[in-house]
Design a protein around this motif. Structure first.
Motif, PDB file in Angstrom:
ATOM      1  N   ALA A 105       0.824  -1.210   0.000  1.00  0.00           N
ATOM      2  CA  ALA A 105       0.000   0.000   0.000  1.00  0.00           C
ATOM      3  C   ALA A 105       0.857   1.259   0.000  1.00  0.00           C
ATOM      4  N   ALA A 106       2.056   1.189   0.587  1.00  0.00           N
ATOM      5  CA  ALA A 106       2.998   2.317   0.596  1.00  0.00           C
ATOM      6  C   ALA A 106       2.323   3.615   1.034  1.00  0.00           C
ATOM      7  N   ARG A 137       6.786  -7.170  -9.907  1.00  0.00           N
ATOM      8  CA  ARG A 137       5.781  -7.338 -10.959  1.00  0.00           C
ATOM      9  C   ARG A 137       4.685  -8.310 -10.517  1.00  0.00           C
ATOM     10  N   THR A 138       5.086  -9.344  -9.824  1.00  0.00           N
ATOM     11  CA  THR A 138       4.130 -10.369  -9.406  1.00  0.00           C
ATOM     12  C   THR A 138       3.180  -9.850  -8.340  1.00  0.00           C
ATOM     13  N   LYS A 139       3.702  -9.006  -7.453  1.00  0.00           N
ATOM     14  CA  LYS A 139       2.875  -8.426  -6.386  1.00  0.00           C
ATOM     15  C   LYS A 139       3.048  -6.914  -6.424  1.00  0.00           C
ATOM     16  N   PRO A 140       2.352  -6.251  -7.354  1.00  0.00           N
ATOM     17  CA  PRO A 140       2.582  -4.816  -7.538  1.00  0.00           C
ATOM     18  C   PRO A 140       2.105  -3.990  -6.360  1.00  0.00           C
ATOM     19  N   PRO A 141       2.804  -2.908  -6.050  1.00  0.00           N
ATOM     20  CA  PRO A 141       2.400  -1.963  -5.007  1.00  0.00           C
ATOM     21  C   PRO A 141       1.570  -0.827  -5.599  1.00  0.00           C
ATOM     22  N   THR A 142       1.295   0.169  -4.779  1.00  0.00           N
ATOM     23  CA  THR A 142       0.568   1.348  -5.274  1.00  0.00           C
ATOM     24  C   THR A 142       1.447   2.192  -6.183  1.00  0.00           C
ATOM     25  N   VAL A 143       2.750   2.185  -5.967  1.00  0.00           N
ATOM     26  CA  VAL A 143       3.650   3.082  -6.684  1.00  0.00           C
ATOM     27  C   VAL A 143       4.439   2.348  -7.754  1.00  0.00           C
ATOM     28  N   ILE A 476      -2.879  16.709   0.515  1.00  0.00           N
ATOM     29  CA  ILE A 476      -2.843  15.940  -0.729  1.00  0.00           C
ATOM     30  C   ILE A 476      -4.223  15.303  -0.892  1.00  0.00           C
ATOM     31  N   GLN A 477      -4.997  15.788  -1.828  1.00  0.00           N
ATOM     32  CA  GLN A 477      -6.408  15.404  -1.935  1.00  0.00           C
ATOM     33  C   GLN A 477      -6.647  14.125  -2.726  1.00  0.00           C
ATOM     34  N   ARG A 478      -5.925  13.932  -3.787  1.00  0.00           N
ATOM     35  CA  ARG A 478      -6.089  12.743  -4.618  1.00  0.00           C
ATOM     36  C   ARG A 478      -4.749  12.390  -5.248  1.00  0.00           C
ATOM     37  N   VAL A 479      -4.505  11.093  -5.393  1.00  0.00           N
ATOM     38  CA  VAL A 479      -3.322  10.617  -6.106  1.00  0.00           C
ATOM     39  C   VAL A 479      -3.758   9.474  -7.017  1.00  0.00           C
ATOM     40  N   TRP A 480      -3.351   9.557  -8.278  1.00  0.00           N
ATOM     41  CA  TRP A 480      -3.594   8.488  -9.242  1.00  0.00           C
ATOM     42  C   TRP A 480      -2.260   7.951  -9.732  1.00  0.00           C
ATOM     43  N   VAL A 481      -2.171   6.652  -9.896  1.00  0.00           N
ATOM     44  CA  VAL A 481      -0.993   6.004 -10.474  1.00  0.00           C
ATOM     45  C   VAL A 481      -1.460   5.193 -11.680  1.00  0.00           C
ATOM     46  N   ASN A 482      -0.889   5.502 -12.832  1.00  0.00           N
ATOM     47  CA  ASN A 482      -1.305   4.850 -14.072  1.00  0.00           C
ATOM     48  C   ASN A 482      -2.822   4.911 -14.249  1.00  0.00           C
ATOM     49  N   GLY A 483      -3.390   6.055 -13.896  1.00  0.00           N
ATOM     50  CA  GLY A 483      -4.810   6.297 -14.082  1.00  0.00           C
ATOM     51  C   GLY A 483      -5.721   5.746 -13.006  1.00  0.00           C
ATOM     52  N   ALA A 484      -5.174   5.013 -12.033  1.00  0.00           N
ATOM     53  CA  ALA A 484      -6.000   4.413 -10.984  1.00  0.00           C
ATOM     54  C   ALA A 484      -5.867   5.219  -9.694  1.00  0.00           C
ATOM     55  N   LEU A 485      -6.975   5.463  -9.031  1.00  0.00           N
ATOM     56  CA  LEU A 485      -6.973   6.219  -7.782  1.00  0.00           C
ATOM     57  C   LEU A 485      -6.368   5.380  -6.668  1.00  0.00           C
ATOM     58  N   VAL A 486      -5.336   5.918  -6.001  1.00  0.00           N
ATOM     59  CA  VAL A 486      -4.687   5.179  -4.914  1.00  0.00           C
ATOM     60  C   VAL A 486      -4.767   5.904  -3.572  1.00  0.00           C
ATOM     61  N   ALA A 495      -6.486  -0.329  -4.732  1.00  0.00           N
ATOM     62  CA  ALA A 495      -5.857  -0.435  -6.044  1.00  0.00           C
ATOM     63  C   ALA A 495      -4.332  -0.557  -5.895  1.00  0.00           C
ATOM     64  N   ARG A 496      -3.726  -1.431  -6.687  1.00  0.00           N
ATOM     65  CA  ARG A 496      -2.274  -1.613  -6.691  1.00  0.00           C
ATOM     66  C   ARG A 496      -1.777  -1.551  -8.134  1.00  0.00           C
ATOM     67  N   PRO A 497      -1.824  -0.349  -8.713  1.00  0.00           N
ATOM     68  CA  PRO A 497      -1.520  -0.211 -10.141  1.00  0.00           C
ATOM     69  C   PRO A 497      -0.057   0.062 -10.458  1.00  0.00           C
ATOM     70  N   GLY A 498       0.818   0.051  -9.439  1.00  0.00           N
ATOM     71  CA  GLY A 498       2.216   0.370  -9.677  1.00  0.00           C
ATOM     72  C   GLY A 498       2.868  -0.603 -10.649  1.00  0.00           C
ATOM     73  N   ARG A 499       3.818  -0.107 -11.388  1.00  0.00           N
ATOM     74  CA  ARG A 499       4.517  -0.934 -12.376  1.00  0.00           C
ATOM     75  C   ARG A 499       6.010  -0.885 -12.146  1.00  0.00           C
ATOM     76  N   VAL A 500       6.678  -1.912 -12.591  1.00  0.00           N
ATOM     77  CA  VAL A 500       8.126  -1.908 -12.622  1.00  0.00           C
ATOM     78  C   VAL A 500       8.564  -1.084 -13.817  1.00  0.00           C
ATOM     79  N   LEU A 501       9.454  -0.135 -13.591  1.00  0.00           N
ATOM     80  CA  LEU A 501      10.022   0.670 -14.661  1.00  0.00           C
ATOM     81  C   LEU A 501      11.457   0.185 -14.868  1.00  0.00           C
ATOM     82  N   ALA A 502      11.779  -0.167 -16.075  1.00  0.00           N
ATOM     83  CA  ALA A 502      13.107  -0.674 -16.374  1.00  0.00           C
ATOM     84  C   ALA A 502      13.648   0.016 -17.615  1.00  0.00           C
ATOM     85  N   ARG A 503      14.954   0.160 -17.657  1.00  0.00           N
ATOM     86  CA  ARG A 503      15.569   0.808 -18.824  1.00  0.00           C
ATOM     87  C   ARG A 503      15.466  -0.090 -20.036  1.00  0.00           C
TER      88      ARG A 503
END
Length: 503
Positions: A105-106, A137-143, A476-486, A495-503
């Motif tokens: 949940a972070a 990736r298998t267990k994504p967080p909010t961020v 901080i009133q609202r935060v969305w990650v990848n379009g999902a409200l967290v 919601a746990r829409p966080g993604r792994v970002l890789a080069r």
């Protein structure tokens, strides 16, 4: 048609109220709409451009339109009147590599507007990088999560416990190979913590070789430099030299002057970086907005003679005395957590020196050093090459872990006027995105990922303190990650829409 912030118009035309659970607890998110529009907010787009009022449409995970938008029939609408809409904040120096696995949940991160974290700083990182990223990736967080590979982590992998020496050429070559492996698995660069035990024994040439390997794969070199105290200028020169010789961009982590002897010398540090930048070295830095650092007590005694009374006395004097050492961890004396070292010494009936010797000898020891000045911090933040980063993370016992970004917006923008709101947002979004090479985040414009923060510029502020470091920020009133409200303003959603970002 627009509705108040706490009310959303569902796609079926019915009204859906967000659950306002107690702060920090999870609330069930509404069904993710096909699209929604945020109307009436002032836009801080992450570039540093002046704020303007506009509406923003999000479809799926992407910003698709900005400007004068008419919501479609039945389209979900969020009324942003009186608020500022900004790109999600990107924390380039975050200690949540294990935290996002334990607490996906972070809460302390998204509640301050963070949507992307870079883990693996200070020379210590998950290993192997590829296996770690797969777990996330298998267990994504909010961020969203990206990682650096740690110099000390690789050094221990190659040398083992025989690290209190210079590495051989064969070992250095193997370390460089492992950096390349990590970069191929998705790391964004090499981090070092040259002030810390394992990294402190490395020669500059060793780090140059490893940094060059990261740079060859498009990464950067991010360093907790070898000294942030009396030898800070020499350490800054070394960091610059590593970048220059390794042909790799350099990020100086949490730039500071952390002992009495170097207070007031920020202008000298700035001059070193400016001179390097003028001759073409790509050097930037980050800073957190607090006047105290967090580390292990052993950093107070750079000659490593931790039980030598004279060395300990010099170390304590250099930080302004035991009164400036706040205990965050002490396995043998958990009752001292939060107290200053001089008070612990009195309670133990020993001298400050003896208290330190016992403290540093405990494997579960940690401290906060109250040894920085506002004048130095302000001068660093005046530099266009200094961005904001927390050096915090989930379950952190320094207020920066829960309050860094709202503190910038509340104290240093609204109250102290150190920088404009547009500039502050740039230093927390567009600037770190550019530094990391994130091309689809950090700026609000069509085509970018919908990592968004909606906040009240009149109330946003940190609430965490050194006594209550995990208190959540407000405003901080609202935060969305990848379009999902967290984040709903009072609680994380499920919601746990966080993604792994890789080069």
């Amino acid at each position: 048609m627009t509705l108040p912030l706490r009310t959303l118009l569902a796609t079926a035309g019915a009204t859906l109220l967000l659950s306002l659970a107690p702060s920090g607890t999870a609330s069930q998110p509404p069904r993710q709409p096909a699209s929604f529009v945020i109307t009436g907010a002032r836009i801080a787009d992450g570039t540093g451009a002046p704020l303007r009022t506009a509406s923003v449409r999000i479809q799926g995970d992407t910003i698709t339109a900005m400007g004068n938008i008419t919501p479609r029939a039945g389209e979900l609408v969020v009324n942003g009147a009186g608020m500022v809409l900004a790109p999600g904040f990107i924390d380039t120096h975050n200690h949540s590599s294990s935290g996002v696995e334990v607490e996906p949940a972070a809460t302390s991160q998204v509640s301050q507007g963070i949507t992307t974290i870079a883990v693996g700083p200070d020379g210590s990182s998950p290993w192997p990088v590829g296996e770690y990223l797969q777990r996330v990736r298998t267990k994504p967080p909010t961020v969203n999560v990206l990682t650096f590979v740690g110099h000390a982590t690789i050094r221990r992998e190659v040398i083992g416990y025989d690290y209190k020496r210079a590495a051989t050429p064969t070992e250095v070559a193997r370390m460089a190979e492992l950096v390349t492996q990590a970069m191929n698995e998705g790391a964004f660069g090499l981090s070092s913590g040259l002030e810390y035990e394992v990294g402190s024994y490395s020669a500059t040439d060793e780090v140059v070789t490893m940094a060059r390997a990261a740079g060859a794969k498009g990464g950067i070199y991010m360093s907790h430099i070898r000294d942030e105290a009396d030898l800070a200028m020499e350490a800054i020169r070394e960091a610059i030299a590593i970048g220059e010789q390794g042909k790799v961009p350099v990020q100086i982590s949490h730039i500071k002057l952390g002992t009495v002897g170097v207070w007031g010398q920020a202008n000298q540090a700035v001059a070193l970086v400016e001179a390097a930048r003028k001759r073409g070295v790509d050097v930037t830095a980050d800073a957190y907005p607090y006047l105290a650092w967090q580390s292990t007590p052993r950093v107070l005694v750079p000659n490593k003679r931790y039980t030598d009374s004279a060395s300990v006395r010099r170390g304590l004097d250099d930080i302004g005395g035991a009164k400036n050492v706040q205990i965050t961890r002490w396995g043998a004396h958990r009752e001292f957590v939060g107290k200053r070292l001089d008070e612990a010494a009195r309670l133990l009936g020993v001298s400050d020196i003896e208290a330190y010797i016992r403290f540093q000898g405990d494997e579960e020891s940690g401290m906060i050093g109250h040894a920085m000045t506002e004048a130095d911090l302000r001068l660093f933040y005046r530099q266009p090459w200094v961005m904001v980063a927390s050096d915090g993370g989930i379950a952190n016992n320094h207020p920066r872990g829960a309050g860094t970004f709202p503190r910038i917006l509340g104290k240093f923008v609204r109250e102290e006027q150190w920088m404009t709101l547009a500039e502050a947002v740039h230093r927390m979004s567009g600037m770190p995105a550019a530094r990391l090479g994130l091309r689809d985040r950090g700026v609000l414009k069509p085509g970018m990922k919908a990592d968004l923060v909606l906040f009240d510029p009149n109330t946003v502020i940190d609430r965490s303190t050194f006594e209550q470091p995990r208190a959540l920020a407000t405003g901080i009133q609202r935060v969305w990650v990848n379009g999902a409200l967290v984040w709903t303003g009072t609680a994380v959603t499920e919601a746990r829409p966080g993604r792994v970002l890789a080069r």
